[in-house]
Motif scaffolding. Structure first.
Motif, PDB file in Angstrom:
ATOM      1  N   SER A 133       1.216  10.355  -4.983  1.00  0.00           N
ATOM      2  CA  SER A 133       2.304   9.561  -5.549  1.00  0.00           C
ATOM      3  C   SER A 133       1.838   8.453  -6.494  1.00  0.00           C
ATOM      4  N   MET A 134       0.517   8.334  -6.713  1.00  0.00           N
ATOM      5  CA  MET A 134       0.028   7.252  -7.569  1.00  0.00           C
ATOM      6  C   MET A 134      -1.164   7.709  -8.400  1.00  0.00           C
ATOM      7  N   GLN A 158     -18.751  -1.651   0.727  1.00  0.00           N
ATOM      8  CA  GLN A 158     -18.986  -1.499  -0.705  1.00  0.00           C
ATOM      9  C   GLN A 158     -18.499  -0.122  -1.129  1.00  0.00           C
ATOM     10  N   LEU A 159     -17.648  -0.066  -2.136  1.00  0.00           N
ATOM     11  CA  LEU A 159     -17.132   1.193  -2.664  1.00  0.00           C
ATOM     12  C   LEU A 159     -17.439   1.264  -4.159  1.00  0.00           C
ATOM     13  N   PHE A 160     -17.964   2.410  -4.607  1.00  0.00           N
ATOM     14  CA  PHE A 160     -18.313   2.533  -6.024  1.00  0.00           C
ATOM     15  C   PHE A 160     -18.411   3.994  -6.445  1.00  0.00           C
ATOM     16  N   GLY A 161     -18.511   4.215  -7.741  1.00  0.00           N
ATOM     17  CA  GLY A 161     -18.726   5.551  -8.293  1.00  0.00           C
ATOM     18  C   GLY A 161     -17.547   6.491  -8.153  1.00  0.00           C
ATOM     19  N   PHE A 162     -16.337   5.983  -8.336  1.00  0.00           N
ATOM     20  CA  PHE A 162     -15.156   6.832  -8.156  1.00  0.00           C
ATOM     21  C   PHE A 162     -14.843   7.629  -9.410  1.00  0.00           C
ATOM     22  N   LYS A 163     -14.514   8.895  -9.185  1.00  0.00           N
ATOM     23  CA  LYS A 163     -14.099   9.782 -10.259  1.00  0.00           C
ATOM     24  C   LYS A 163     -12.762  10.394  -9.844  1.00  0.00           C
ATOM     25  N   THR A 164     -11.811  10.375 -10.762  1.00  0.00           N
ATOM     26  CA  THR A 164     -10.516  10.989 -10.491  1.00  0.00           C
ATOM     27  C   THR A 164     -10.532  12.404 -11.053  1.00  0.00           C
ATOM     28  N   ARG A 175      -6.334  13.622  -6.657  1.00  0.00           N
ATOM     29  CA  ARG A 175      -7.464  13.355  -5.773  1.00  0.00           C
ATOM     30  C   ARG A 175      -8.620  12.697  -6.514  1.00  0.00           C
ATOM     31  N   SER A 176      -9.323  11.840  -5.779  1.00  0.00           N
ATOM     32  CA  SER A 176     -10.484  11.126  -6.307  1.00  0.00           C
ATOM     33  C   SER A 176     -11.597  11.204  -5.283  1.00  0.00           C
ATOM     34  N   SER A 177     -12.818  11.023  -5.759  1.00  0.00           N
ATOM     35  CA  SER A 177     -13.935  10.941  -4.820  1.00  0.00           C
ATOM     36  C   SER A 177     -14.909   9.880  -5.302  1.00  0.00           C
ATOM     37  N   MET A 225       0.832  -1.191   0.000  1.00  0.00           N
ATOM     38  CA  MET A 225       0.000   0.000   0.000  1.00  0.00           C
ATOM     39  C   MET A 225       0.872   1.248   0.000  1.00  0.00           C
ATOM     40  N   SER A 226       0.636   2.130  -0.957  1.00  0.00           N
ATOM     41  CA  SER A 226       1.382   3.378  -1.017  1.00  0.00           C
ATOM     42  C   SER A 226       0.683   4.456  -0.196  1.00  0.00           C
ATOM     43  N   GLU A 227       1.227   5.650  -0.282  1.00  0.00           N
ATOM     44  CA  GLU A 227       0.697   6.763   0.513  1.00  0.00           C
ATOM     45  C   GLU A 227      -0.587   7.307  -0.092  1.00  0.00           C
ATOM     46  N   PHE A 228      -1.636   7.310   0.693  1.00  0.00           N
ATOM     47  CA  PHE A 228      -2.869   8.000   0.320  1.00  0.00           C
ATOM     48  C   PHE A 228      -3.643   8.345   1.582  1.00  0.00           C
ATOM     49  N   THR A 229      -4.445   9.393   1.490  1.00  0.00           N
ATOM     50  CA  THR A 229      -5.221   9.877   2.623  1.00  0.00           C
ATOM     51  C   THR A 229      -6.704   9.754   2.301  1.00  0.00           C
ATOM     52  N   ILE A 230      -7.478   9.302   3.289  1.00  0.00           N
ATOM     53  CA  ILE A 230      -8.924   9.168   3.104  1.00  0.00           C
ATOM     54  C   ILE A 230      -9.633  10.155   4.020  1.00  0.00           C
ATOM     55  N   ARG A 231     -10.595  10.864   3.448  1.00  0.00           N
ATOM     56  CA  ARG A 231     -11.492  11.710   4.253  1.00  0.00           C
ATOM     57  C   ARG A 231     -12.923  11.332   3.894  1.00  0.00           C
ATOM     58  N   THR A 232     -13.792  11.286   4.898  1.00  0.00           N
ATOM     59  CA  THR A 232     -15.206  11.004   4.627  1.00  0.00           C
ATOM     60  C   THR A 232     -16.022  12.270   4.840  1.00  0.00           C
ATOM     61  N   ARG A 233     -16.986  12.472   3.945  1.00  0.00           N
ATOM     62  CA  ARG A 233     -17.919  13.594   4.038  1.00  0.00           C
ATOM     63  C   ARG A 233     -19.331  13.029   4.041  1.00  0.00           C
ATOM     64  N   LYS A 234     -20.290  13.838   4.436  1.00  0.00           N
ATOM     65  CA  LYS A 234     -21.716  13.479   4.394  1.00  0.00           C
ATOM     66  C   LYS A 234     -21.965  12.111   5.026  1.00  0.00           C
TER      67      LYS A 234
END
Length: 133
Positions: A30-31, A56-62, A68-70, A1-10
């Motif tokens: 970095s990726m 369940q994770l879905f609907g990702f847009k970069t 950054r992606s959401s 696993m490389s470096e990434f940060t997760i934030r949750t909204r709503k």
């Protein structure tokens, strides 16, 4: 696993559907992208989930230029609740639901047409042989 940060909204707790739902914002300088498996592992530790399959994770847009992606995330209380409320295509994607098994469309047609040509006891033999000749 490389470096990434997760934030949750709503972030919402939905007791009727037995899940927590939220929008995920991922920062990954970095990726190019982060796999859903890596995201699920990190969410498991963040929210103390007992089973990764309940996530369940879905609907990702970069975003343009990467970095950054959401997307959208659901954490179910149990696998039973997930099977009850999730759409079939997402269950198949997660590897929980295998779908229906049986004779394919062509095999059913072949059997039906073979049965048209026979009479009596041979008809039941043709039905038993299924898609085979």
């Amino acid at each position: 696993m490389s470096e990434f940060t997760i934030r949750t909204r709503k972030f919402k707790s939905n007791p009727l559907l037995g899940r927590k739902q939220f929008v995920l914002d991922i920062i990954h300088p970095s990726m190019a992208n982060v796999s859903k498996k890596d995201l699920a592992e990190k969410l498991k530790s963040m929210y103390k989930v007992h089973d990764v399959q309940c996530i369940q994770l879905f609907g990702f847009k970069t975003a343009f230029g990467g970095v950054r992606s959401s997307g959208f995330g659901l954490i179910y209380e149990s696998l039973d609740k997930m099977k009850k409320f999730e759409p079939k295509y997402r269950l198949k994607r997660a590897g929980v639901d295998t779908g229906k098994a049986g004779a394919g469309r062509r095999g059913k047609k072949d059997t039906k047409n073979r049965m048209k040509k026979t009479r009596g006891k041979e008809k039941s033999k043709a039905r038993a042989s299924g898609g085979k000749k």
